[in-house]
Design a protein around this motif. Structure first.
Motif, PDB file in Angstrom:
ATOM      1  N   ALA A  55       0.822  -1.146  -0.058  1.00 55.65           N
ATOM      2  CA  ALA A  55       0.111  -0.001   0.036  1.00 55.65           C
ATOM      3  C   ALA A  55       0.917   1.230  -0.012  1.00 55.65           C
ATOM      4  CB  ALA A  55      -0.917   0.009   1.201  1.00 55.65           C
ATOM      5  N   ALA A  56       1.725   1.200   0.721  1.00 54.45           N
ATOM      6  CA  ALA A  56       2.708   2.379   0.859  1.00 54.45           C
ATOM      7  C   ALA A  56       3.530   2.574  -0.391  1.00 54.45           C
ATOM      8  CB  ALA A  56       3.834   2.214   1.952  1.00 54.45           C
ATOM      9  N   ARG A  57       4.012   1.516  -1.147  1.00 55.01           N
ATOM     10  CA  ARG A  57       4.531   1.753  -2.450  1.00 55.01           C
ATOM     11  C   ARG A  57       3.575   2.261  -3.483  1.00 55.01           C
ATOM     12  NH1 ARG A  57       7.554  -4.364  -2.601  1.00 55.01           N
ATOM     13  NH2 ARG A  57       9.531  -3.878  -1.505  1.00 55.01           N
ATOM     14  N   ARG A  58       2.330   1.743  -3.521  1.00 55.28           N
ATOM     15  CA  ARG A  58       1.538   2.272  -4.535  1.00 55.28           C
ATOM     16  C   ARG A  58       1.153   3.877  -4.338  1.00 55.28           C
ATOM     17  NH1 ARG A  58       0.134  -3.008  -3.746  1.00 55.28           N
ATOM     18  NH2 ARG A  58      -0.297  -3.995  -6.024  1.00 55.28           N
ATOM     19  N   ALA A  59       1.159   4.283  -3.074  1.00 49.65           N
ATOM     20  CA  ALA A  59       1.024   5.588  -2.740  1.00 49.65           C
ATOM     21  C   ALA A  59       2.329   6.485  -3.259  1.00 49.65           C
ATOM     22  CB  ALA A  59       0.832   5.850  -1.333  1.00 49.65           C
ATOM     23  N   THR A  60       3.403   5.822  -2.925  1.00 45.46           N
ATOM     24  CA  THR A  60       4.593   6.793  -3.291  1.00 45.46           C
ATOM     25  C   THR A  60       4.673   6.564  -4.952  1.00 45.46           C
ATOM     26  OG1 THR A  60       5.657   6.076  -1.304  1.00 45.46           O
ATOM     27  CG2 THR A  60       7.073   6.557  -3.505  1.00 45.46           C
ATOM     28  N   ALA A  61       4.197   5.699  -5.554  1.00 44.69           N
ATOM     29  CA  ALA A  61       4.424   5.220  -7.087  1.00 44.69           C
ATOM     30  C   ALA A  61       3.474   6.424  -7.844  1.00 44.69           C
ATOM     31  CB  ALA A  61       3.973   3.833  -7.378  1.00 44.69           C
ATOM     32  N   VAL A  62       2.304   6.693  -7.208  1.00 47.14           N
ATOM     33  CA  VAL A  62       1.569   7.704  -7.840  1.00 47.14           C
ATOM     34  C   VAL A  62       2.160   9.166  -7.613  1.00 47.14           C
ATOM     35  CG1 VAL A  62      -0.465   8.922  -7.642  1.00 47.14           C
ATOM     36  CG2 VAL A  62      -0.580   6.271  -7.624  1.00 47.14           C
ATOM     37  N   GLN A  63       2.725   9.328  -6.676  1.00 49.86           N
ATOM     38  CA  GLN A  63       3.330  10.662  -6.482  1.00 49.86           C
ATOM     39  C   GLN A  63       4.597  10.769  -7.252  1.00 49.86           C
ATOM     40  OE1 GLN A  63       5.945  10.727  -2.949  1.00 49.86           O
ATOM     41  NE2 GLN A  63       5.392  13.167  -2.344  1.00 49.86           N
ATOM     42  N   LEU A  64       5.627   9.821  -7.282  1.00 53.33           N
ATOM     43  CA  LEU A  64       6.785   9.751  -7.941  1.00 53.33           C
ATOM     44  C   LEU A  64       6.572   9.935  -9.507  1.00 53.33           C
ATOM     45  CD1 LEU A  64       9.961   9.783  -7.809  1.00 53.33           C
ATOM     46  CD2 LEU A  64       9.911   7.537  -7.707  1.00 53.33           C
ATOM     47  N   ALA A  65       5.547   9.163  -9.851  1.00 50.69           N
ATOM     48  CA  ALA A  65       5.229   9.024 -11.471  1.00 50.69           C
ATOM     49  C   ALA A  65       5.050  10.550 -11.898  1.00 50.69           C
ATOM     50  CB  ALA A  65       4.456   8.060 -11.634  1.00 50.69           C
ATOM     51  N   GLY A  66       4.069  11.076 -10.843  1.00 48.55           N
ATOM     52  CA  GLY A  66       3.628  12.636 -11.216  1.00 48.55           C
ATOM     53  C   GLY A  66       4.629  13.585 -11.327  1.00 48.55           C
TER      54      GLY A  66
END
Length: 550
Positions: free
Chosen positions: A361-372
């Motif tokens: 869950a933490a990875r998915r939240a970070t992935a959205v932020q970092l990708a943006g």
């Protein structure tokens, strides 16, 4: 932040003493001049791998010291190591045999300590960092580092190991049930045999002494009686002789006080003789021949000898061996308890799954932020319309979680993102790597960031954007950058030139800070090569003016 770097006899650097300041600093120079050697020297002071080949030719050792201001983030680590700031001096020496010594503030240190402290002081982005982005493990690690999940990932790895071990124990118990039964029966019989004997720690030397005393009781009594007779018998005893000597000296001591000392010695001997006689009489009263006790002691010694032969140990270690067998028996009983093993395995699996889901869950939240953030950075790096995405695909449980991490990129508008390893050109990969480095570093707690030619593969207007990105980053961190791009160098607050010379057949590297005029010359060289013209100098001055204000 890094205050100074002192280098002695490292690769082709004979001696360099470099003072640093805040903000954005660049190092430039011709190919082969030794620009990246500075980064290698600093990495060595921070616990990097050292070997004899790093020592300058024909000298016995290389010596590197790095001076830092201690950041607040290092306060806890320094307290644990009983070290103090506010200044930190990390020193590393390597000799011609490849042996290495290290110190922190003059105190001998291990390479592990240098690395731990270095991780709190400096973050180095190497010139080949973009190549590692093609590896799935590097992509996952970058995501976890940026999101602050590194501790969770390490805890998950331990949970995975615990689960595998619990499963292995259960599988072994199921597959070798017959063998475990035989082992359990043998251990139970051995423990029961020793339970009956009940050896005590320290029993063997006491038993040997008691048996010897009982076996020689008659001789001991006779000897004690003879000693008493000699000391205090009716005729010619020591006590009588001492008494006579004391009387003789008492009558003479009135005429010569020097005899008083000898008289006191005789009196002490008389008292000691009397005490010895009393003690021997008491000893004889207690020591009576006891055939029954002797028989018991002999029997006990016989059983302990038998046990020692049976278990192939010394008699004095029987108690310790007994306890070891008890431990093995408990472990064997636990190993046969399939229900307990199954429960332990289920607990380990449940713990792993809970941690894995939380990390996912933490990875998915970070992935959205970092990708943006990376997508936004791509628009300024001549990748208009480009998209960066991070996919997390479900997979079987592993040491790294319940999902795989993959970086996707679309270099321009109108195409779907595809895996980075299959679509990104060398230049695109370098730009994406730089964007990731800058974005990740913005969240970094370390005070000093180093970029070693991470701008390779880009140029023109993109290089100018990169320079401005690094300059902006320098407002929050100390940024050091090795570069070959004049557009990047023009954006720095300070500029060092690395050059090489030949002396006595040896190539040497020198590092010099540049003033305004020499900096213009260096930017012109980077723009126009070896041939200097008024046009390149004018362009260099314009580029410097733009880099400082644009």
């Amino acid at each position: 932040m890094l205050r100074a770097l002192h280098i002695r006899d490292f690769v082709i650097v004979e001696q360099a003493d470099i003072a640093f300041d805040t903000g954005f600093t660049v190092f430039s120079g011709e190919t082969g001049a030794g620009k990246s050697i500075l980064i290698d020297a600093l990495a060595l002071a921070l616990g990097g791998r050292g070997e004899a080949s790093l020592i300058r030719q024909d000298v016995p050792r290389a010596d590197i010291s790095a001076v830092f201001d201690a950041p607040e983030a290092a306060a806890g680590w320094l307290a644990e190591q009983a070290l103090e700031g506010p200044e930190l001096i990390l020193r590393r020496v390597i000799d011609a045999q490849g042996r290495s010594k290290a110190w922190i503030n003059g105190v001998p240190a291990t390479l592990g300590q240098l690395r731990d402290l270095g991780a709190l002081l400096v973050d180095i982005h190497g010139q080949h960092a973009h190549q590692s982005l093609l590896q799935a493990a590097s992509q996952r690690e970058l995501l976890d580092t940026h999101g602050g999940h590194a501790d969770q990932a390490r805890a998950l790895l331990q949970a995975w190991t615990d689960w595998r071990q619990a499963q292995a124990a259960l599988d072994a118990a199921r597959s070798d049930a017959a063998g475990q039964t035989v082992l359990l029966e043998r251990l139970a019989a051995d423990v029961a045999w020793l339970d009956d004997l009940a050896p005590e720690p320290g029993e063997w030397p006491d038993l040997c002494a008691r048996q010897s005393r009982l076996a020689h009781a008659q001789a001991l009594l006779a000897g004690a009686g003879q000693a008493v007779e000699a000391l205090d018998g009716e005729s010619g005893s020591a006590a009588q002789a001492l008494h006579a000597a004391i009387q003789s000296l008492q009558s003479l001591a009135r005429h010569d006080p020097a005899l008083e000392e000898h008289l006191q010695s005789l009196e002490s001997a008389r008292i000691l003789c009397a005490e010895t006689v009393s003690g021997l009489n008491a000893y004889a009263d207690r020591l009576e021949p006891d055939p029954a006790a002797l028989e018991q002691a002999d029997a006990r010694m016989g059983r302990m000898f038998e046990a020692a032969r049976r278990f192939h140990v010394e008699p004095e270690t029987l108690a310790e061996h007994h306890e070891a067998l008890r431990t093995q028996l408990r472990q064997a009983e636990a190993g046969q308890d399939l229900e307990a093993l199954e429960q332990a395995c289920r607990r380990a699996e449940s713990d792993y799954m809970a941690q894995a889901r939380a990390l996912g869950a933490a990875r998915r939240a970070t992935a959205v932020q970092l990708a943006g953030q990376v997508t936004a950075a791509m628009q300024t790096l001549s990748m208009d319309g480009g998209v960066f995405d991070i996919t997390l695909a479900d997979c079987k449980p592993s040491a790294h979680g319940l999902e795989t991490v993959e970086f996707l990129v679309a270099g321009h508008a109108g195409v779907p993102p595809r895996p980075l390893s299959r679509v990104a050109s060398g230049g695109e990969l370098a730009r994406i790597s730089l964007a990731l480095s800058v974005i990740a570093s913005q969240a970094a707690r370390v005070p000093t960031l180093i970029f070693d030619e991470v701008d390779a593969g880009i140029g023109g207007a993109v290089a100018e954007v990169v320079g401005r990105l690094l300059r902006e980053l320098g407002a929050r961190h100390q940024v050091l950058c090795v570069t070959h791009l004049p557009q990047v160098a023009a954006c720095a607050a300070r500029h060092f030139q690395v050059s090489k010379t030949t002396r006595a057949g040896h190539t040497l590297s020198a590092i010099q800070p540049l003033d305004a005029q020499s900096r213009t010359e260096e930017i012109a060289r980077m723009l126009g090569g070896l041939k200097m013209t008024d046009a390149t100098r004018t362009h260099a001055r314009e580029m410097l003016a733009s880099g400082q204000t644009g």
